[in-house]
Design a protein around this motif. Structure first.
Motif, PDB file in Angstrom:
ATOM      1  N   ARG A 106      16.942 -10.911  -9.288  1.00  0.00           N
ATOM      2  CA  ARG A 106      16.607  -9.657  -9.984  1.00  0.00           C
ATOM      3  C   ARG A 106      15.750  -8.799  -9.057  1.00  0.00           C
ATOM      4  NH1 ARG A 106      15.649 -12.640 -15.757  1.00  0.00           N
ATOM      5  NH2 ARG A 106      13.545 -12.897 -14.902  1.00  0.00           N
ATOM      6  N   TYR A 107      16.432  -8.189  -8.095  1.00  0.00           N
ATOM      7  CA  TYR A 107      15.751  -7.476  -7.016  1.00  0.00           C
ATOM      8  C   TYR A 107      15.026  -6.226  -7.492  1.00  0.00           C
ATOM      9  CZ  TYR A 107      18.552 -10.616  -4.160  1.00  0.00           C
ATOM     10  OH  TYR A 107      19.131 -11.732  -3.605  1.00  0.00           O
ATOM     11  N   GLY A 108      15.566  -5.522  -8.463  1.00  0.00           N
ATOM     12  CA  GLY A 108      14.892  -4.322  -8.979  1.00  0.00           C
ATOM     13  C   GLY A 108      13.549  -4.667  -9.609  1.00  0.00           C
ATOM     14  N   LEU A 109      13.519  -5.747 -10.385  1.00  0.00           N
ATOM     15  CA  LEU A 109      12.264  -6.183 -11.001  1.00  0.00           C
ATOM     16  C   LEU A 109      11.281  -6.676  -9.934  1.00  0.00           C
ATOM     17  CD1 LEU A 109      13.658  -8.050 -14.133  1.00  0.00           C
ATOM     18  CD2 LEU A 109      12.477  -5.835 -14.078  1.00  0.00           C
ATOM     19  N   ALA A 110      11.804  -7.370  -8.932  1.00  0.00           N
ATOM     20  CA  ALA A 110      10.950  -7.844  -7.837  1.00  0.00           C
ATOM     21  C   ALA A 110      10.337  -6.659  -7.105  1.00  0.00           C
ATOM     22  CB  ALA A 110      11.758  -8.706  -6.868  1.00  0.00           C
ATOM     23  N   ARG A 111      11.153  -5.657  -6.838  1.00  0.00           N
ATOM     24  CA  ARG A 111      10.673  -4.462  -6.136  1.00  0.00           C
ATOM     25  C   ARG A 111       9.573  -3.776  -6.930  1.00  0.00           C
ATOM     26  NH1 ARG A 111      10.917   0.897  -5.155  1.00  0.00           N
ATOM     27  NH2 ARG A 111      11.527   1.571  -3.072  1.00  0.00           N
ATOM     28  N   ALA A 112       9.789  -3.628  -8.230  1.00  0.00           N
ATOM     29  CA  ALA A 112       8.790  -2.972  -9.081  1.00  0.00           C
ATOM     30  C   ALA A 112       7.463  -3.738  -9.052  1.00  0.00           C
ATOM     31  CB  ALA A 112       9.315  -2.848 -10.509  1.00  0.00           C
ATOM     32  N   ALA A 113       7.527  -5.047  -9.096  1.00  0.00           N
ATOM     33  CA  ALA A 113       6.303  -5.857  -9.053  1.00  0.00           C
ATOM     34  C   ALA A 113       5.601  -5.693  -7.714  1.00  0.00           C
ATOM     35  CB  ALA A 113       6.644  -7.330  -9.318  1.00  0.00           C
ATOM     36  N   LEU A 114       6.367  -5.620  -6.640  1.00  0.00           N
ATOM     37  CA  LEU A 114       5.764  -5.449  -5.321  1.00  0.00           C
ATOM     38  C   LEU A 114       5.097  -4.080  -5.168  1.00  0.00           C
ATOM     39  CD1 LEU A 114       8.474  -7.154  -3.112  1.00  0.00           C
ATOM     40  CD2 LEU A 114       6.119  -7.945  -3.489  1.00  0.00           C
ATOM     41  N   VAL A 115       5.715  -3.059  -5.724  1.00  0.00           N
ATOM     42  CA  VAL A 115       5.115  -1.726  -5.679  1.00  0.00           C
ATOM     43  C   VAL A 115       3.769  -1.739  -6.414  1.00  0.00           C
ATOM     44  CG1 VAL A 115       5.372   0.675  -6.474  1.00  0.00           C
ATOM     45  CG2 VAL A 115       7.285  -0.491  -5.346  1.00  0.00           C
ATOM     46  N   GLU A 116       3.717  -2.417  -7.555  1.00  0.00           N
ATOM     47  CA  GLU A 116       2.451  -2.551  -8.291  1.00  0.00           C
ATOM     48  C   GLU A 116       1.415  -3.294  -7.457  1.00  0.00           C
ATOM     49  OE1 GLU A 116       1.399  -1.264 -11.188  1.00  0.00           O
ATOM     50  OE2 GLU A 116       3.309  -0.224 -11.397  1.00  0.00           O
ATOM     51  N   ALA A 117       1.833  -4.372  -6.818  1.00  0.00           N
ATOM     52  CA  ALA A 117       0.906  -5.161  -5.997  1.00  0.00           C
ATOM     53  C   ALA A 117       0.343  -4.308  -4.859  1.00  0.00           C
ATOM     54  CB  ALA A 117       1.604  -6.402  -5.441  1.00  0.00           C
ATOM     55  N   LYS A 118       1.192  -3.508  -4.237  1.00  0.00           N
ATOM     56  CA  LYS A 118       0.736  -2.664  -3.128  1.00  0.00           C
ATOM     57  C   LYS A 118      -0.245  -1.608  -3.627  1.00  0.00           C
ATOM     58  CE  LYS A 118       2.139   0.355   0.594  1.00  0.00           C
ATOM     59  NZ  LYS A 118       3.217   1.081   1.228  1.00  0.00           N
ATOM     60  N   ASP A 119       0.003  -1.054  -4.794  1.00  0.00           N
ATOM     61  CA  ASP A 119      -0.928  -0.072  -5.363  1.00  0.00           C
ATOM     62  C   ASP A 119      -2.303  -0.690  -5.602  1.00  0.00           C
ATOM     63  OD1 ASP A 119       0.941   1.962  -5.328  1.00  0.00           O
ATOM     64  OD2 ASP A 119       1.420   1.813  -7.471  1.00  0.00           O
ATOM     65  N   ILE A 120      -2.320  -1.967  -5.952  1.00  0.00           N
ATOM     66  CA  ILE A 120      -3.573  -2.669  -6.239  1.00  0.00           C
ATOM     67  C   ILE A 120      -4.258  -3.122  -4.958  1.00  0.00           C
ATOM     68  CG2 ILE A 120      -4.553  -4.745  -7.309  1.00  0.00           C
ATOM     69  CD1 ILE A 120      -2.179  -4.490  -9.365  1.00  0.00           C
ATOM     70  N   ASP A 121      -3.483  -3.670  -4.025  1.00  0.00           N
ATOM     71  CA  ASP A 121      -4.049  -4.257  -2.804  1.00  0.00           C
ATOM     72  C   ASP A 121      -3.318  -3.687  -1.593  1.00  0.00           C
ATOM     73  OD1 ASP A 121      -5.121  -5.785  -0.778  1.00  0.00           O
ATOM     74  OD2 ASP A 121      -4.588  -7.716  -1.664  1.00  0.00           O
ATOM     75  N   SER A 122      -3.791  -2.548  -1.112  1.00  0.00           N
ATOM     76  CA  SER A 122      -3.114  -1.873  -0.006  1.00  0.00           C
ATOM     77  C   SER A 122      -3.191  -2.675   1.302  1.00  0.00           C
ATOM     78  CB  SER A 122      -3.708  -0.479   0.199  1.00  0.00           C
ATOM     79  OG  SER A 122      -5.088  -0.579   0.503  1.00  0.00           O
ATOM     80  N   ALA A 123      -4.080  -3.654   1.397  1.00  0.00           N
ATOM     81  CA  ALA A 123      -4.172  -4.478   2.606  1.00  0.00           C
ATOM     82  C   ALA A 123      -2.881  -5.259   2.849  1.00  0.00           C
ATOM     83  CB  ALA A 123      -5.356  -5.435   2.510  1.00  0.00           C
ATOM     84  N   LYS A 124      -2.136  -5.506   1.806  1.00  0.00           N
ATOM     85  CA  LYS A 124      -0.877  -6.237   1.934  1.00  0.00           C
ATOM     86  C   LYS A 124       0.302  -5.281   2.130  1.00  0.00           C
ATOM     87  CE  LYS A 124      -2.245 -10.108  -1.080  1.00  0.00           C
ATOM     88  NZ  LYS A 124      -3.275 -10.526  -0.226  1.00  0.00           N
ATOM     89  N   GLY A 125       0.003  -4.013   2.362  1.00  0.00           N
ATOM     90  CA  GLY A 125       1.022  -2.965   2.405  1.00  0.00           C
ATOM     91  C   GLY A 125       2.159  -3.202   3.369  1.00  0.00           C
ATOM     92  N   GLN A 126       1.853  -3.563   4.617  1.00  0.00           N
ATOM     93  CA  GLN A 126       2.924  -3.734   5.604  1.00  0.00           C
ATOM     94  C   GLN A 126       3.855  -4.878   5.234  1.00  0.00           C
ATOM     95  OE1 GLN A 126       0.810  -4.004   9.364  1.00  0.00           O
ATOM     96  NE2 GLN A 126       1.398  -1.889   9.841  1.00  0.00           N
ATOM     97  N   GLU A 127       3.290  -5.983   4.780  1.00  0.00           N
ATOM     98  CA  GLU A 127       4.124  -7.116   4.370  1.00  0.00           C
ATOM     99  C   GLU A 127       5.001  -6.730   3.186  1.00  0.00           C
ATOM    100  OE1 GLU A 127       1.813 -10.802   3.843  1.00  0.00           O
ATOM    101  OE2 GLU A 127       0.235  -9.748   4.933  1.00  0.00           O
ATOM    102  N   ILE A 128       4.404  -6.043   2.231  1.00  0.00           N
ATOM    103  CA  ILE A 128       5.157  -5.629   1.046  1.00  0.00           C
ATOM    104  C   ILE A 128       6.236  -4.636   1.437  1.00  0.00           C
ATOM    105  CG2 ILE A 128       4.972  -4.318  -1.114  1.00  0.00           C
ATOM    106  CD1 ILE A 128       2.255  -5.755  -1.551  1.00  0.00           C
ATOM    107  N   ASP A 129       5.918  -3.685   2.301  1.00  0.00           N
ATOM    108  CA  ASP A 129       6.919  -2.701   2.731  1.00  0.00           C
ATOM    109  C   ASP A 129       8.131  -3.381   3.360  1.00  0.00           C
ATOM    110  OD1 ASP A 129       5.370  -0.602   1.829  1.00  0.00           O
ATOM    111  OD2 ASP A 129       4.610  -0.053   3.823  1.00  0.00           O
ATOM    112  N   ARG A 130       7.892  -4.410   4.199  1.00  0.00           N
ATOM    113  CA  ARG A 130       9.017  -5.128   4.830  1.00  0.00           C
ATOM    114  C   ARG A 130       9.891  -5.808   3.777  1.00  0.00           C
ATOM    115  NH1 ARG A 130       5.186  -6.178   8.911  1.00  0.00           N
ATOM    116  NH2 ARG A 130       4.606  -8.184   8.035  1.00  0.00           N
ATOM    117  N   LEU A 131       9.255  -6.397   2.797  1.00  0.00           N
ATOM    118  CA  LEU A 131      10.016  -7.072   1.750  1.00  0.00           C
ATOM    119  C   LEU A 131      10.772  -6.070   0.890  1.00  0.00           C
ATOM    120  CD1 LEU A 131      10.855  -9.702   0.522  1.00  0.00           C
ATOM    121  CD2 LEU A 131       8.696  -9.781  -0.724  1.00  0.00           C
ATOM    122  N   VAL A 132      10.159  -4.927   0.627  1.00  0.00           N
ATOM    123  CA  VAL A 132      10.824  -3.893  -0.172  1.00  0.00           C
ATOM    124  C   VAL A 132      12.054  -3.366   0.568  1.00  0.00           C
ATOM    125  CG1 VAL A 132      10.579  -1.536  -1.065  1.00  0.00           C
ATOM    126  CG2 VAL A 132       8.830  -3.259  -1.558  1.00  0.00           C
TER     127      VAL A 132
END
Length: 149
Positions: A106-132
């Motif tokens: 369920r990639y759309g739901l995974a993406r949405a959760a990652l966007v939320e995580a990045k909004d909360i913890d921008s330090a993980k931004g680059q890792e999250i961006d690669r996964l997105v």
């Protein structure tokens, strides 16, 4: 015999502190079991922590992670959702939920959760961006574009 009101309040505070310490100890024990690969034992200990304090976002996040390691994605997602409902700024729970959603395809739901995580913890931004980007290549972009946050 009647206790003064302040004595009852002090007793209540002390019992809550002991209760919190017990839950904290259970969480640490569960984490230790996870580190040694005792996943089933960790799940049991972390379930006990949640039973003792159903309002502990940390206990629920750790239980979700243990369930993820056990490959029980549906139960893990349930724990991560509970953790987020208790602490909407819990980036770890959003990331855990994203991993579980990825395992379920369920990639759309995974993406949405990652966007939320990045909004909360921008330090993980680059890792999250690669996964997105990886998710978007598999149809995870709901709006057809890249990461907008």
């Amino acid at each position: 015999m009647r206790f003064p009101c302040s004595a009852l309040i002090a007793l209540a505070i002390l019992s809550q502190s002991a209760f919190a310490a017990d839950v904290g100890e259970l969480i640490r024990e569960g984490e230790s079991k996870l580190q040694t690969g005792e996943i089933d034992a960790a799940v049991r200990v972390l379930e006990e922590a949640v039973a003792q304090d159903a309002r502990s976002a940390l206990a629920r996040t750790r239980l979700g992670g243990a369930l993820l390691l056990k490959q029980d994605q549906t139960a893990a997602i349930g724990q991560f959702r509970e953790a987020i409902s208790l602490d909407p700024r819990n980036a770890q729970a959003f990331i855990g939920m994203a991993v579980a959603e990825i395992h379920l395809g369920r990639y759309g739901l995974a993406r949405a959760a990652l966007v939320e995580a990045k909004d909360i913890d921008s330090a993980k931004g680059q890792e999250i961006d690669r996964l997105v980007v990886w998710l978007d290549s598999r149809g995870g972009a709901e709006s057809g574009g890249g990461l907008t946050h």
